[in-house]
Design an enzyme around this catalytic site. Structure first.
Site, PDB file in Angstrom:
ATOM      1  N   GLY A 246       7.075  42.006  -8.899  1.00  0.00           N
ATOM      2  CA  GLY A 246       7.099  41.258  -7.644  1.00  0.00           C
ATOM      3  C   GLY A 246       7.612  39.861  -7.922  1.00  0.00           C
ATOM      4  O   GLY A 246       7.156  39.195  -8.866  1.00  0.00           O
TER       5      GLY A 246
ATOM      6  N   ASP B 264      13.702  35.601 -12.072  1.00  0.00           N
ATOM      7  CA  ASP B 264      12.399  35.003 -11.799  1.00  0.00           C
ATOM      8  C   ASP B 264      11.967  34.087 -12.937  1.00  0.00           C
ATOM      9  O   ASP B 264      11.339  33.042 -12.716  1.00  0.00           O
ATOM     10  CB  ASP B 264      11.353  36.101 -11.573  1.00  0.00           C
ATOM     11  CG  ASP B 264      11.662  36.935 -10.346  1.00  0.00           C
ATOM     12  OD1 ASP B 264      12.202  36.394  -9.372  1.00  0.00           O
ATOM     13  OD2 ASP B 264      11.366  38.143 -10.365  1.00  0.00           O
TER      14      ASP B 264
END
Length: 281
Positions: A38, A229
């Protein structure tokens, strides 16, 4: 340094294969692994491993996937008091295929992430903030609107957002595809804009004018999942620490490079020592 991350929490199922399938094609011989992921959770852990204290706000399901999805966040000391358990939706899942060169295809079933509503947010967010677009846009915009400090907006995956949010951001991070989606609107505010370009590096702009450019160190790529990320967490930490734009970009490129050398999103994220060692190599 304390950072709040409002974002997605997923469990990633990763199939590693020789080549990625084309439309209608079946590829066999893959190996399967499961990793926490995520974008929000990845960026929270990236910032935490680089030295920040991090509070995560998000949502998981009341199911067997919730614990492994948050296991590394908990293990590294990310504060999870803002993570709600949802009785009506499953934990988010990402289905990821990775080829022999580290390229990937990703399909996300958002699950509980789509139930993170503005009501779950504090009235004011009085720390630096990182957001992405894997939650409902109204929630992301509400978080940015309630922030009183530095705001990093990772416009991924690309989706329409308000001009007010673009102008409020102190830092916008996009890849080349996302940069093309938003066009000149990225540069209308007074914040910095970083465009990542994979193995070619990243550029930082202010009001459309390039401030800095950096290329990542040479590495042998295994899996690019989570590299973006890692970059977002690192560039935020670097700028909050007061690094100059060039140094901040180099630091973030190195963090992204380390993430490409290992499988998985969160399991590949670099420690501070690893990033600095790669920069010094």
């Amino acid at each position: 340094m304390r950072i709040t991350v409002v974002g997605s929490i997923n469990l990633d199922y990763v199939a590693t294969c020789a080549s990625l399938p084309r439309a209608g094609e079946t590829v066999t011989g893959a190996t399967l692994a499961r990793h926490p992921g995520g974008k929000g959770a990845n960026q929270a852990l990236a910032a935490r491993k680089l030295g920040a204290d991090v509070c995560m706000i998000g949502r998981v399901g009341d199911d067997e996937m919730a614990l492994p999805a948050t296991a590394l966040l908990e293990a590294y000391g990310v504060e999870l008091g803002g993570v709600v358990t949802d009785a009506d939706a499953p934990t988010g899942v990402a289905l990821i295929s990775v080829d022999a060169h580290g390229e990937n295809q990703i399909t996300v079933a958002a699950g509980a992430n789509h139930n993170v509503m503005p009501e779950q947010l504090p009235a004011r967010i009085e720390t630096p903030l990182i957001v992405q677009l894997e939650l409902p846009i109204e929630t992301v915009e509400a978080a940015v609107g309630r922030a009183t400090e530095f705001v990093c907006v990772n416009l991924a995956p690309a989706a329409p957002v308000s001009d007010a949010m673009l102008r409020r951001a102190d830092l916008i991070v996009v890849n080349e595809t996302e940069a093309a989606f938003y066009g000149d609107a990225l540069h209308h505010g007074g914040g910095r804009v970083v465009v990542t370009k994979g193995a070619r590096g990243a550029a930082m702009y202010l009001r459309g004018v390039e401030m800095a450019w950096a290329t990542p160190p040479q590495i042998s790529a295994v899996d690019a999942v989570g590299a973006g990320d890692a970059f977002v967490g690192a560039i935020t930490v670097a700028l909050l620490e007061g690094m100059e734009p060039q140094d901040a970009l180099e630091f973030a490129c190195a963090a992204g490079a380390v993430a490409c050398t290992r499988a998985g999103a969160q399991s590949s994220l670099a420690s501070r020592d690893e990033v600095e060692a790669l920069l010094d190599a």
